[in-house]
Design a protein around this motif. Sequence first.
Motif, mmCIF file in Angstrom:
data_model
loop_
_atom_site.group_PDB
_atom_site.id
_atom_site.type_symbol
_atom_site.label_atom_id
_atom_site.label_comp_id
_atom_site.label_asym_id
_atom_site.label_seq_id
_atom_site.Cartn_x
_atom_site.Cartn_y
_atom_site.Cartn_z
ATOM 1 N N PHE A 19 -5.715 4.420 -0.785
ATOM 2 C CA PHE A 19 -4.319 3.498 -0.085
ATOM 3 C C PHE A 19 -4.753 4.094 1.593
ATOM 4 O O PHE A 19 -4.180 2.778 2.784
ATOM 5 C CB PHE A 19 -3.218 3.998 -0.392
ATOM 6 C CG PHE A 19 -1.904 3.771 0.118
ATOM 7 C CD1 PHE A 19 -1.703 2.251 -0.790
ATOM 8 C CD2 PHE A 19 -1.428 3.702 0.937
ATOM 9 C CE1 PHE A 19 -0.540 1.739 -0.120
ATOM 10 C CE2 PHE A 19 -0.055 3.559 1.194
ATOM 11 C CZ PHE A 19 0.187 2.199 0.470
ATOM 12 N N CYS A 42 1.529 -2.411 0.506
ATOM 13 C CA CYS A 42 2.522 -2.316 -0.705
ATOM 14 C C CYS A 42 2.953 -3.840 -0.716
ATOM 15 O O CYS A 42 2.022 -3.984 -2.063
ATOM 16 C CB CYS A 42 3.867 -1.914 -0.098
ATOM 17 S SG CYS A 42 3.658 0.108 -0.344
ATOM 18 N N ALA A 52 4.327 3.892 -3.289
ATOM 19 C CA ALA A 52 3.121 4.515 -2.244
ATOM 20 C C ALA A 52 2.954 5.565 -1.179
ATOM 21 O O ALA A 52 2.466 5.269 -0.933
ATOM 22 C CB ALA A 52 2.935 2.809 -1.076
#
Length: 82
Positions: A19, A42, A52
């Motif tokens: 991420f 996202c 997230a």
Amino acid sequence: MYVKNESKQDMETVMNIRFAREVENHVKRFAVSYIDAVIAVCERYGIEPQVAAKFLNKPIIEKIKAEGQELNLLPKNTKLPV
């Protein structure tokens, strides 16, 4: 064929790294703020920003905090000299 079972902690570490890398790449590629990059990543993966948040690493959190302070979304940390 043997498939290695990964622990939950290992998977979270992989998600954190992936991420963070996606956010950094988005910032560089599109020249946007970190706040906008997190929202875009996202949206791309269908993840709520609140979920997230746990995938963000400390450097990205600090950059988002600085952007928020610059935009007057967060209070600035001002300390009086002692």
